[in-house]
Design a protein around this motif. Structure first.
Motif, PDB file in Angstrom:
ATOM      1  N   GLY A 123     -49.864  13.953  15.266  1.00  0.00           N
ATOM      2  CA  GLY A 123     -50.998  14.402  16.089  1.00  0.00           C
ATOM      3  C   GLY A 123     -52.151  14.872  15.213  1.00  0.00           C
ATOM      4  O   GLY A 123     -53.319  14.590  15.489  1.00  0.00           O
ATOM      5  N   THR A 161     -55.883  13.290  15.169  1.00  0.00           N
ATOM      6  CA  THR A 161     -57.043  14.139  15.468  1.00  0.00           C
ATOM      7  C   THR A 161     -58.042  14.108  14.318  1.00  0.00           C
ATOM      8  O   THR A 161     -59.251  14.011  14.525  1.00  0.00           O
ATOM      9  CB  THR A 161     -56.605  15.601  15.722  1.00  0.00           C
ATOM     10  N   LEU A 200     -55.496  21.297  17.155  1.00  0.00           N
ATOM     11  CA  LEU A 200     -55.480  20.346  18.278  1.00  0.00           C
ATOM     12  C   LEU A 200     -54.360  19.323  18.124  1.00  0.00           C
ATOM     13  O   LEU A 200     -53.759  18.898  19.109  1.00  0.00           O
ATOM     14  CB  LEU A 200     -56.824  19.631  18.384  1.00  0.00           C
ATOM     15  N   GLY A 201     -54.073  18.944  16.879  1.00  0.00           N
ATOM     16  CA  GLY A 201     -52.969  18.014  16.623  1.00  0.00           C
ATOM     17  C   GLY A 201     -51.654  18.600  17.097  1.00  0.00           C
ATOM     18  O   GLY A 201     -50.845  17.926  17.742  1.00  0.00           O
ATOM     19  N   MET A 202     -51.449  19.887  16.797  1.00  0.00           N
ATOM     20  CA  MET A 202     -50.223  20.573  17.218  1.00  0.00           C
ATOM     21  C   MET A 202     -50.162  20.660  18.754  1.00  0.00           C
ATOM     22  O   MET A 202     -49.153  20.299  19.367  1.00  0.00           O
ATOM     23  CB  MET A 202     -50.185  21.979  16.618  1.00  0.00           C
ATOM     24  N   ILE A 203     -51.271  21.113  19.351  1.00  0.00           N
ATOM     25  CA  ILE A 203     -51.300  21.274  20.811  1.00  0.00           C
ATOM     26  C   ILE A 203     -51.058  19.928  21.506  1.00  0.00           C
ATOM     27  O   ILE A 203     -50.288  19.840  22.456  1.00  0.00           O
ATOM     28  CB  ILE A 203     -52.647  21.899  21.258  1.00  0.00           C
ATOM     29  N   SER A 204     -51.701  18.855  21.007  1.00  0.00           N
ATOM     30  CA  SER A 204     -51.564  17.559  21.681  1.00  0.00           C
ATOM     31  C   SER A 204     -50.120  17.054  21.640  1.00  0.00           C
ATOM     32  O   SER A 204     -49.640  16.476  22.611  1.00  0.00           O
ATOM     33  CB  SER A 204     -52.531  16.529  21.098  1.00  0.00           C
ATOM     34  N   ALA A 205     -49.416  17.314  20.522  1.00  0.00           N
ATOM     35  CA  ALA A 205     -48.015  16.869  20.445  1.00  0.00           C
ATOM     36  C   ALA A 205     -47.176  17.567  21.516  1.00  0.00           C
ATOM     37  O   ALA A 205     -46.371  16.930  22.205  1.00  0.00           O
ATOM     38  CB  ALA A 205     -47.458  17.154  19.057  1.00  0.00           C
ATOM     39  N   PHE A 206     -47.383  18.865  21.687  1.00  0.00           N
ATOM     40  CA  PHE A 206     -46.581  19.609  22.673  1.00  0.00           C
ATOM     41  C   PHE A 206     -47.000  19.285  24.111  1.00  0.00           C
ATOM     42  O   PHE A 206     -46.166  19.250  25.011  1.00  0.00           O
ATOM     43  CB  PHE A 206     -46.663  21.116  22.408  1.00  0.00           C
TER      44      PHE A 206
END
Lengths: 217, 238
Positions: free
Chosen positions: A200, A204, B167-173
């Motif tokens: 992710g 991003t 945002l990368g972390m949030i999008s994965a979850f």
């Protein structure tokens, strides 16, 4: 780099190396006390089942979370654990509420305070919980409460997500669409969501770079 | 020496580890608090960070306690207690214990009585997570140095980079929440919970303008609200 940051790195190293020794001493102490050293092959076979995945994941997590959590926060969070489900969200939430930028020294301070508080509260809850376990177990295992704990991640990331996405919606669109599509196509990936965090992040960052170059963000 | 997974000795070892974790956390908390004041962050803001995080931590901490309960069935209380207080998490400890048990050809359905099996599991749990402890001090300079270089070169991109990480972390979850929707209506429950939690956060965001104190508890309200909603909706949809 400020004096505080330099010293944080020094103290951090001291604590994490000491922590490593303390953690390694746990199995050593048990082996000596009970004079029960395990068969080497059993340990190696057991390790073979988890080490290839968790050693790789460990490296990925260190690279991904260190910039998010800051120096002090990283040294603390990697000793006390539960990074994705607790430490990183609480550091992010604290920095958002305090209106400080991650990566700045103010961000470093707020992130460290959040992670330290998180660790202390978790440890104390576990202490109380462990000593009251006979009383607590039936409540925690009750079918009425089970859905609450089964859904803790959507409950946590729903609140956190709306704040962060609404502020950065342009950056959020690409990774969100990618992740939703990916999980719809391959639902079994849910058990390895930790591995998908860096994926992710890369998506991003790529989208952000393109938009930045085009002047969209 | 008679072995027992809940012996006083093992509890003693657990207490030493717990005291270490508390000492390290308190040390960093005090240093950061003092530095925050030096940087001109108000005491009120620093205290608010502590209270808000403490309240927010309660529910996830209880879910970690469930991890101890799960593991205690075959490992007793002290070892899972140690593992959950340091780097471990249930998502790691359970596979580690299972993998060792499989290697030894035993089942994890009842409490372990053989100390050699117990120590084998303890070693696998410890060694399997070791890189997470060893790598931060080795890689810290490189990672933070790289971040600093990037920020000095282009401040705006540096900020976007940091935002992208989160945002990368949030999008994965958030993506993970959609994993089960093809299984039927029950698979939609996590999405409903997510939406309720997000809606509660939005309502809190509007009310904060009127009630400033709400800012401290907004995250906890949305999370616990989502969890309560899950308890109500699950029996209706399954």
């Amino acid at each position: 780099m400020s004096d505080y940051m330099k010293k944080t790195d020094w103290y951090g190293k001291l604590w994490i190396w000491t922590g490593t020794v303390v953690i390694l001493c746990v199995p050593i102490a048990v082996c000596i006390y009970y004079n029960a050293w395990p068969e080497m092959t059993a340990v190696l076979k057991g390790l073979l089942g988890v080490a290839p995945i968790y050693w790789t994941l460990g490296l990925i997590e260190v690279v991904t979370y260190t910039p998010m959590l800051g120096t002090g926060g990283t040294y603390l969070a990697f000793v006390t654990g539960n990074l994705t489900n607790l430490k990183a969200p609480s550091a992010l939430n604290a920095m958002e509420s305090a209106e400080v930028k991650p990566g700045s020294e103010e961000g470093e301070v707020i992130s460290t305070i959040a992670i330290a508080t998180c660790s202390i509260v978790t440890t104390l809850v576990l202490v109380v919980g462990v000593f009251g376990l006979s009383m607590i177990t039936p409540i925690m295992n009750s079918p009425v409460l089970k859905p609450a704990f089964d859904n803790i991640l959507p409950a946590l990331f729903g609140g956190l997500g709306i704040v962060y996405i609404s502020k950065n919606w342009k950056l959020a669109i690409t990774p969100l669409l990618f992740m939703i599509t990916l999980f719809l196509l391959v639902p079994s990936l849910a058990s390895s969501v930790g591995v998908l965090v860096p994926v992710g992040v890369i998506i991003t960052l790529t989208a952000a770079r393109v938009m930045y170059k085009k002047g969209w963000v | 020496m008679n072995f027992n997974v809940n012996s006083t000795f093992l509890y003693g070892v657990a207490v030493v580890v717990i005291v270490f974790v508390l000492a390290q956390s308190t040390f960093f908390l005090i240093r950061a608090f003092k530095r925050g004041k030096e940087l001109g962050i108000s005491t009120e803001k620093l205290k608010k960070t502590i209270i808000s995080t403490a309240v927010f931590t309660l529910a996830p901490a209880l879910s970690i306690l469930i991890g101890i309960i799960t593991l205690s069935k075959f490992l007793g209380i002290p070892l899972p207690w140690i593992r959950m207080s340091v780097i471990g998490a249930i998502t790691y400890e359970l596979p580690a214990a299972t993998s060792t048990a499989n290697a030894l050809g035993i089942s994890l359905s009842e409490t372990i009585t053989d100390p050699k099996i117990y120590t084998a599991i303890a070693w696998v749990m410890t060694l399997g997570i070791l890189p997470s402890l060893i790598l931060p001090p080795i890689l810290m300079k490189k990672i933070q140095g790289g971040m600093l270089k990037m920020k000095n070169k282009d401040q705006k991109w540096g900020d976007l980079f940091m935002t992208s990480l989160f945002l990368g972390m949030i999008s994965a979850f958030l993506g993970m929440v959609f994993a089960d929707i093809r299984t039927g209506i029950a698979g939609w429950i996590p999405i409903f919970v997510l939406l309720v939690s997000a809606a509660l956060m939005a309502v809190c965001g509007l009310l904060i303008k009127k009630f400033k104190w709400l800012e401290t508890y907004a995250m906890s309200i949305s999370m616990v609200g989502g969890m309560i909603f899950a308890c109500i909706i699950t029996p209706l949809l399954t």
